[in-house]
Design a protein around this motif. Structure first.
Motif, PDB file in Angstrom:
ATOM      1  N   ALA A 178       3.542  -3.276  -5.917  1.00 25.04           N
ATOM      2  CA  ALA A 178       2.649  -2.121  -5.930  1.00 25.04           C
ATOM      3  C   ALA A 178       1.410  -2.394  -6.782  1.00 25.04           C
ATOM      4  N   LYS A 179       1.591  -3.209  -7.818  1.00 27.09           N
ATOM      5  CA  LYS A 179       0.496  -3.494  -8.751  1.00 27.09           C
ATOM      6  C   LYS A 179      -0.433  -4.585  -8.247  1.00 27.09           C
ATOM      7  N   TYR A 180       0.125  -5.633  -7.632  1.00 26.72           N
ATOM      8  CA  TYR A 180      -0.675  -6.817  -7.343  1.00 26.72           C
ATOM      9  C   TYR A 180      -0.895  -7.137  -5.858  1.00 26.72           C
ATOM     10  N   GLN A 181      -0.011  -6.677  -4.974  1.00 26.63           N
ATOM     11  CA  GLN A 181       0.035  -7.290  -3.657  1.00 26.63           C
ATOM     12  C   GLN A 181      -1.208  -7.030  -2.800  1.00 26.63           C
ATOM     13  N   PHE A 185      12.572 -15.580  14.691  1.00 27.74           N
ATOM     14  CA  PHE A 185      12.895 -15.547  13.263  1.00 27.74           C
ATOM     15  C   PHE A 185      12.224 -14.313  12.663  1.00 27.74           C
ATOM     16  N   THR A 186      13.020 -13.460  12.049  1.00 26.99           N
ATOM     17  CA  THR A 186      12.484 -12.265  11.407  1.00 26.99           C
ATOM     18  C   THR A 186      12.741 -12.350   9.914  1.00 26.99           C
ATOM     19  N   PHE A 187      11.699 -12.281   9.125  1.00 31.70           N
ATOM     20  CA  PHE A 187      11.870 -12.293   7.676  1.00 31.70           C
ATOM     21  C   PHE A 187      12.609 -11.033   7.228  1.00 31.70           C
ATOM     22  N   PRO A 188      13.537 -11.170   6.295  1.00 28.74           N
ATOM     23  CA  PRO A 188      14.248  -9.982   5.794  1.00 28.74           C
ATOM     24  C   PRO A 188      13.285  -9.064   5.058  1.00 28.74           C
ATOM     25  N   VAL A 189      13.513  -7.773   5.212  1.00 27.99           N
ATOM     26  CA  VAL A 189      12.666  -6.780   4.557  1.00 27.99           C
ATOM     27  C   VAL A 189      13.552  -5.825   3.770  1.00 27.99           C
ATOM     28  N   SER A 190      12.941  -5.109   2.860  1.00 27.76           N
ATOM     29  CA  SER A 190      13.691  -4.188   2.030  1.00 27.76           C
ATOM     30  C   SER A 190      12.912  -2.892   1.855  1.00 27.76           C
ATOM     31  N   SER A 191      13.639  -1.811   1.724  1.00 25.78           N
ATOM     32  CA  SER A 191      13.000  -0.522   1.451  1.00 25.78           C
ATOM     33  C   SER A 191      12.706  -0.353  -0.037  1.00 25.78           C
ATOM     34  N   THR A 192      13.177  -1.275  -0.859  1.00 24.75           N
ATOM     35  CA  THR A 192      12.950  -1.198  -2.293  1.00 24.75           C
ATOM     36  C   THR A 192      11.483  -1.481  -2.609  1.00 24.75           C
ATOM     37  N   ILE A 193      10.852  -0.605  -3.369  1.00 26.01           N
ATOM     38  CA  ILE A 193       9.459  -0.806  -3.771  1.00 26.01           C
ATOM     39  C   ILE A 193       9.439  -1.465  -5.136  1.00 26.01           C
ATOM     40  N   LEU A 194       8.897  -2.676  -5.203  1.00 25.11           N
ATOM     41  CA  LEU A 194       8.851  -3.414  -6.454  1.00 25.11           C
ATOM     42  C   LEU A 194       7.577  -3.094  -7.217  1.00 25.11           C
ATOM     43  N   GLU A 195       7.716  -2.973  -8.521  1.00 19.83           N
ATOM     44  CA  GLU A 195       6.571  -2.601  -9.355  1.00 19.83           C
ATOM     45  C   GLU A 195       5.461  -3.634  -9.267  1.00 19.83           C
ATOM     46  N   SER A 196       5.829  -4.915  -9.261  1.00 20.12           N
ATOM     47  CA  SER A 196       4.807  -5.971  -9.219  1.00 20.12           C
ATOM     48  C   SER A 196       4.044  -5.950  -7.893  1.00 20.12           C
ATOM     49  N   LEU A 205      -3.699 -13.496 -10.599  1.00 15.55           N
ATOM     50  CA  LEU A 205      -3.637 -12.261  -9.810  1.00 15.55           C
ATOM     51  C   LEU A 205      -2.217 -11.713  -9.696  1.00 15.55           C
ATOM     52  N   GLY A 206      -1.258 -12.364 -10.371  1.00 16.24           N
ATOM     53  CA  GLY A 206       0.096 -11.836 -10.429  1.00 16.24           C
ATOM     54  C   GLY A 206       1.092 -12.462  -9.477  1.00 16.24           C
ATOM     55  N   LEU A 207       0.745 -13.602  -8.874  1.00 11.26           N
ATOM     56  CA  LEU A 207       1.621 -14.226  -7.880  1.00 11.26           C
ATOM     57  C   LEU A 207       3.030 -14.453  -8.405  1.00 11.26           C
ATOM     58  N   GLU A 208       3.151 -15.105  -9.547  1.00  9.84           N
ATOM     59  CA  GLU A 208       4.475 -15.476 -10.028  1.00  9.84           C
ATOM     60  C   GLU A 208       5.285 -14.265 -10.472  1.00  9.84           C
ATOM     61  N   GLU A 209       4.619 -13.219 -10.915  1.00 13.79           N
ATOM     62  CA  GLU A 209       5.343 -11.990 -11.262  1.00 13.79           C
ATOM     63  C   GLU A 209       5.983 -11.383 -10.023  1.00 13.79           C
ATOM     64  N   VAL A 210       5.255 -11.405  -8.907  1.00 11.26           N
ATOM     65  CA  VAL A 210       5.798 -10.865  -7.660  1.00 11.26           C
ATOM     66  C   VAL A 210       6.982 -11.697  -7.194  1.00 11.26           C
ATOM     67  N   GLU A 244       0.839  -1.198   0.000  1.00  8.09           N
ATOM     68  CA  GLU A 244       0.000   0.000   0.000  1.00  8.09           C
ATOM     69  C   GLU A 244       0.875   1.248   0.000  1.00  8.09           C
ATOM     70  N   PHE A 245       1.931   1.228   0.830  1.00  9.31           N
ATOM     71  CA  PHE A 245       2.899   2.329   0.812  1.00  9.31           C
ATOM     72  C   PHE A 245       3.498   2.480  -0.579  1.00  9.31           C
ATOM     73  N   GLY A 246       3.902   1.366  -1.185  1.00  9.86           N
ATOM     74  CA  GLY A 246       4.491   1.414  -2.521  1.00  9.86           C
ATOM     75  C   GLY A 246       3.536   1.961  -3.554  1.00  9.86           C
ATOM     76  N   TYR A 247       2.292   1.543  -3.462  1.00  9.73           N
ATOM     77  CA  TYR A 247       1.282   2.017  -4.419  1.00  9.73           C
ATOM     78  C   TYR A 247       1.079   3.524  -4.291  1.00  9.73           C
ATOM     79  N   LEU A 248       0.905   4.005  -3.057  1.00 11.17           N
ATOM     80  CA  LEU A 248       0.660   5.432  -2.851  1.00 11.17           C
ATOM     81  C   LEU A 248       1.868   6.267  -3.265  1.00 11.17           C
ATOM     82  N   ALA A 249       3.072   5.763  -2.979  1.00  6.79           N
ATOM     83  CA  ALA A 249       4.279   6.494  -3.354  1.00  6.79           C
ATOM     84  C   ALA A 249       4.435   6.552  -4.866  1.00  6.79           C
TER      85      ALA A 249
END
Length: 524
Positions: free
Chosen positions: A465-468, A452-463, A504-509, A115-120
């Motif tokens: 923002a489009k599908y998630q 256990f903490t999943f790794p996170v990234s500040s990078t906003i991926l186009e897929s 719905l775009g799963l494999e693209e993500v 949602e952050f990625g989409y709005l940005a």
């Protein structure tokens, strides 16, 4: 024994309650949002979640806590502040609708990276860079280490909330008194858990008419009811794999289908709540716990505290205990915790002229002393170890406070006491008198085991923002449909449901996440 660290003066309380009672000329929510074109840039609105638990006659902008915050912010920052409620359920959809309709509050937030990625990406939120440099001193001082997560195209587009105690996302609880009645130990493995579930169904150790061995709800905004179990069927993860499948996507990682098939077996054998997917607000799930019909549950880490306390009022002999029993192939538990950062706090693009005022308010909230007053209310007590204690729901409502004052604490929840084991335990134990200190010490130990903490990234991926946004819900529906389908239809249903996810775009993500990691774009 506890002591009160700060309270309103009798005069201030009287004034505050008078204001909260509706006797003042306060603007309605529509008037707050739709301010005139020549608006005062030092007058701002801030989103707050509406969970339906404001006291009767009160609302998000008209309650004792909101009035206290407003008075302090006016005094210390020169800002006029009002709050706008947004329903917690499907809040991202509501935010998008409000932005598109021009009715969004100045300050809004989300926990959802997509949602952050989409709005940005869509330019629907304002650039906070200059305002952060000018007025974000305390944000930088106390929680500056996580603010890179709010950067988009080299601009500070969001302020990130700092979480407090690093609790697991989800915790399992089991009826120990039922284990004792069945002559069984508290399980530490899936096999032992499943033996217990069948024994509960067969013997009904609680003597209830409609026992539910494993109670679940049907909330589609969270994977909490099944994810820990399914995760345990997924093998050891490399950092790359953990990044690709972080975190809701774990349900389609290699091995997850085996876990879903096992849950399908348990469901069809009558061990899991019948038709739980219809319980979208989890009200039936909570009722099962509070009425003493549930033998085992998994939920957000401390959320069951309220339901357990209500059960104890009716049946003091009932005893839920936290448990780790979803072991992986290596015998360890993947006890998934949240990252240090929480929600993304943004300013609507339509309010770009108010970023300075918004930043002054967010900076005020970042100060741990202010945050503690907001999170626990100015009337809160402290434990003997110096930890802030949450007021009971009854006390909150009787004083005109919202049922969840922490919803107003949107910037910094990292109070000093959360890094002190004894202090952290004390705030639970002395706030929740339905169990003793030893119970909460055990809870703490479970929380910190095999984190256990999943790794996170500040990078906003186009897929993403489009599908998630749609995928987040669809992945939960995928799991629910596989758990609840007829046993003989499992393979066919899994193929059909996975095909839907692909559409719905799963494999693209997943592919773009892999490329991001492999290319070195992945930045923690």
């Amino acid at each position: 024994m506890v002591k009160q660290i700060r309270a309103f003066s009798a005069l201030f309380m009287a004034i505050s309650l008078f204001i909260s009672s509706g006797c003042s000329e306060k603007p309605k929510q529509e008037e707050i949002i739709n301010s005139p074109a020549d608006r005062d840039v030092n007058s701002i609105t801030c989103m707050v979640w509406d969970r339906g638990n404001f006291p009767a006659g009160y609302d998000a902008d008209n309650n004792t806590l909101a009035n206290w915050i407003r008075a302090k912010v006016k005094e210390e920052c020169g800002i006029d502040l009002h709050f706008v409620s947004v329903k917690r359920e499907n809040s991202d959809d509501e935010i998008n609708r409000m932005i598109d309709n021009g009715t969004a509050p100045d300050i809004l937030f989300t926990y959802t990276p997509s949602e952050f990625g989409y709005l940005a990406r869509q330019g629907k939120v304002a650039d906070l860079t200059d305002s952060y440099k000018k007025y974000g001193k305390d944000i930088n001082k106390y929680i500056g280490d996580i603010q890179h997560m709010g950067i988009y195209n080299d601009h500070q587009v969001a302020i990130l909330k700092r979480r407090g105690f690093k609790a697991p996302r989800h915790v399992a609880y089991i009826r120990k008194d039922w284990c004792d009645a069945l002559g069984m130990n508290v399980p530490s493995t899936k096999e032992e858990l499943i033996d217990y579930l069948y024994a509960v169904k067969k013997n009904d150790p609680g003597g209830v008419s409609d026992v539910i061995p494993w109670a679940m709800g049907g909330d589609i905004s969270s994977e909490k009811f099944y994810q820990s179990f399914v995760n345990s069927f997924v093998g050891e993860l490399t950092e790359r794999e953990a990044f690709i499948y972080s975190e809701r996507y774990m349900v389609v990682a290699e091995g997850a289908l085996e876990g879903l098939k096992e849950l399908n077996r348990l469901y069809n054998d009558g061990l899991i709540t019948l038709d739980f997917t219809a319980d979208r607000d989890n009200s039936l799930f909570m009722s099962a716990v509070e009425s003493g019909r549930a033998g085992f549950i998994v939920d957000d880490s401390t959320r069951p505290f309220s339901s357990i306390s209500k059960l104890k009022e009716k049946d003091p002999s009932a005893k839920y205990v936290p448990v780790l029993c979803f072991e992986g192939a290596d015998g360890k538990y993947r006890n998934v915790t949240e990252p240090d950062h929480g929600m993304y706090i943004m300013v609507s693009a339509a309010s770009r002229d108010k970023t300075d005022a918004a930043m002054k308010y967010l900076n005020w909230l970042s100060d741990p002393q202010n945050a503690e007053m907001v999170n626990f209310t100015p009337d809160h007590l402290t434990s003997e170890s110096g930890a802030a204690m949450a007021m009971s729901r009854e006390d909150l409502l009787s004083h005109g406070y919202p049922g969840n004052p922490n919803d107003y604490c949107i910037v910094n929840a990292h109070f000093d006491f959360v890094d002190d084991k004894n202090a952290q335990i004390s705030t639970w134990a002395e706030s929740c008198e339905w169990e003793d200190y030893e119970w909460f010490e055990n809870f703490y130990n479970i929380c910190v085991t095999d984190r256990f903490t999943f790794p996170v990234s500040s990078t906003i991926l186009e897929s993403e923002a489009k599908y998630q946004i749609n995928l987040d819900k669809a992945l939960v529906e995928y799991a629910y449909n596989l758990i609840c389908c007829p046993r003989d239809d499992f393979e066919e249903t899994s193929e059909m449901e996975y095909k839907r996810l692909k559409e719905l775009g799963l494999e693209e993500v997943l592919e773009e996440r892999a490329k991001c990691y492999d290319s070195g774009e992945y930045v923690r």
